[in-house]
Design a protein around this motif. Structure first.
Motif, mmCIF file in Angstrom:
data_model
loop_
_atom_site.group_PDB
_atom_site.id
_atom_site.type_symbol
_atom_site.label_atom_id
_atom_site.label_comp_id
_atom_site.label_asym_id
_atom_site.label_seq_id
_atom_site.Cartn_x
_atom_site.Cartn_y
_atom_site.Cartn_z
ATOM 1 N N ALA A 1 -0.049 -6.152 1.588
ATOM 2 C CA ALA A 1 -1.115 -5.291 2.093
ATOM 3 C C ALA A 1 -1.947 -4.760 0.937
ATOM 4 C CB ALA A 1 -0.519 -4.130 2.886
ATOM 5 N N ALA A 2 -3.201 -4.477 1.244
ATOM 6 C CA ALA A 2 -4.115 -4.000 0.203
ATOM 7 C C ALA A 2 -4.957 -2.848 0.723
ATOM 8 C CB ALA A 2 -5.038 -5.137 -0.243
ATOM 9 N N GLY A 3 -5.328 -1.955 -0.201
ATOM 10 C CA GLY A 3 -6.336 -0.971 0.131
ATOM 11 C C GLY A 3 -5.892 0.464 0.264
ATOM 12 N N SER A 4 -4.636 0.763 -0.082
ATOM 13 C CA SER A 4 -4.178 2.140 0.028
ATOM 14 C C SER A 4 -3.093 2.394 -1.005
ATOM 15 C CB SER A 4 -3.632 2.413 1.432
ATOM 16 O OG SER A 4 -3.083 3.720 1.510
ATOM 17 N N SER A 5 -2.813 3.662 -1.243
ATOM 18 C CA SER A 5 -1.687 4.035 -2.104
ATOM 19 C C SER A 5 -0.570 4.655 -1.285
ATOM 20 C CB SER A 5 -2.145 5.006 -3.192
ATOM 21 O OG SER A 5 -2.674 6.176 -2.606
ATOM 22 N N SER A 6 -0.654 4.499 0.009
ATOM 23 C CA SER A 6 0.293 5.135 0.917
ATOM 24 C C SER A 6 1.539 4.294 1.138
ATOM 25 C CB SER A 6 -0.396 5.384 2.256
ATOM 26 O OG SER A 6 0.506 5.845 3.231
ATOM 27 N N TRP A 7 2.594 4.936 1.638
ATOM 28 C CA TRP A 7 3.772 4.208 2.095
ATOM 29 C C TRP A 7 3.688 3.940 3.597
ATOM 30 C CZ3 TRP A 7 6.430 6.778 5.836
ATOM 31 C CH2 TRP A 7 6.237 8.164 5.893
ATOM 32 N N ARG A 8 2.616 4.427 4.209
ATOM 33 C CA ARG A 8 2.445 4.236 5.643
ATOM 34 C C ARG A 8 1.652 2.971 5.928
ATOM 35 N NH1 ARG A 8 2.880 8.655 9.159
ATOM 36 N NH2 ARG A 8 1.223 7.683 10.398
ATOM 37 N N ALA A 9 2.178 2.128 6.785
ATOM 38 C CA ALA A 9 1.525 0.850 7.077
ATOM 39 C C ALA A 9 0.146 1.035 7.699
ATOM 40 C CB ALA A 9 2.403 0.014 7.997
ATOM 41 N N ASP A 10 -0.016 2.054 8.521
ATOM 42 C CA ASP A 10 -1.293 2.208 9.220
ATOM 43 C C ASP A 10 -2.421 2.677 8.309
ATOM 44 O OD1 ASP A 10 -0.304 5.265 11.019
ATOM 45 O OD2 ASP A 10 -0.417 4.787 8.893
ATOM 46 N N ASN A 11 -2.129 2.950 7.057
ATOM 47 C CA ASN A 11 -3.173 3.334 6.101
ATOM 48 C C ASN A 11 -3.779 2.143 5.370
ATOM 49 O OD1 ASN A 11 -2.930 6.017 6.729
ATOM 50 N ND2 ASN A 11 -1.666 6.537 4.960
ATOM 51 N N TYR A 12 -3.251 0.959 5.628
ATOM 52 C CA TYR A 12 -3.724 -0.230 4.924
ATOM 53 C C TYR A 12 -4.701 -1.008 5.798
ATOM 54 C CZ TYR A 12 -0.414 0.540 1.185
ATOM 55 O OH TYR A 12 0.266 1.080 0.117
ATOM 56 N N ASP A 13 -5.775 -1.453 5.174
ATOM 57 C CA ASP A 13 -6.823 -2.152 5.904
ATOM 58 C C ASP A 13 -6.628 -3.659 5.939
ATOM 59 O OD1 ASP A 13 -9.150 0.132 4.384
ATOM 60 O OD2 ASP A 13 -8.229 0.247 6.374
ATOM 61 N N TYR A 14 -5.988 -4.204 4.932
ATOM 62 C CA TYR A 14 -5.919 -5.656 4.797
ATOM 63 C C TYR A 14 -4.457 -6.109 4.720
ATOM 64 C CZ TYR A 14 -10.754 -4.806 3.561
ATOM 65 O OH TYR A 14 -12.060 -4.391 3.577
ATOM 66 N N TRP A 15 -4.168 -7.171 5.493
ATOM 67 C CA TRP A 15 -2.807 -7.685 5.588
ATOM 68 C C TRP A 15 -2.800 -9.202 5.487
ATOM 69 C CZ3 TRP A 15 1.470 -4.594 5.996
ATOM 70 C CH2 TRP A 15 1.242 -3.239 6.279
ATOM 71 N N GLY A 16 -1.707 -9.727 4.945
ATOM 72 C CA GLY A 16 -1.478 -11.145 5.003
ATOM 73 C C GLY A 16 -0.796 -11.513 6.307
ATOM 74 N N GLN A 17 -0.504 -12.803 6.458
ATOM 75 C CA GLN A 17 0.093 -13.287 7.699
ATOM 76 C C GLN A 17 1.605 -13.146 7.697
ATOM 77 O OE1 GLN A 17 -0.557 -15.182 5.158
ATOM 78 N NE2 GLN A 17 1.232 -16.506 4.979
ATOM 79 N N GLY A 18 2.171 -12.886 6.532
ATOM 80 C CA GLY A 18 3.609 -12.692 6.427
ATOM 81 C C GLY A 18 4.351 -13.955 6.013
#
Length: 120
Positions: free
Chosen positions: A96-113
């Motif tokens: 994930a990219a775009g945040s310094s949080s430990w919370r997943a919902d704070n990230y804007d960009y994700w890979g497919q896993g």
């Protein structure tokens, strides 16, 4: 921003894997990056994060001393070195990219896993 994870697989307990997250369309040198994982029937959980320069790193307690996050901004890639793997590490691992949080919902960009399966 497109993120593509690789490196997952099936490994025996005690083994190692190295995950990679290659970014395109954007320079990751401008963003904090993180790894999360999601096991079947469970919520997505924070694993590790790394600041833009790599100077600030954190891990969830269950992986401390076993996992190492790193980044190569020149290659636009983030890594997760996983050692001494345990069956409870089995999950789909997401970059994930775009945040310094430990919370997943704070990230804007994700890979497919990428699937990591650790057999006992």
């Amino acid at each position: 921003v497109q993120l593509v994870e690789s490196g997952g697989g099936l490994v025996q307990a005690g083994g190692s894997l190295r995950l990679s997250c290659a970014a395109s369309g954007y320079s990751i040198s401008n963003v904090n990056m993180a790894w999360f994982r999601q096991a079947p029937g469970k919520e997505r959980e924070f694993v590790s994060k790394i600041s833009r320069s790599g100077s600030m790193i954190s891990y969830t307690d269950s992986v401390k001393g076993r996992f190492t996050i790193s980044r190569d901004n020149a290659k636009n890639t983030v890594y997760l070195e996983m050692n001494s793997l345990k069956p409870e590490d089995t999950a789909v691992y997401y970059c994930a990219a775009g945040s310094s949080s430990w919370r997943a919902d704070n990230y804007d960009y994700w890979g497919q896993g990428t699937q990591v399966t650790v057999s006992s």
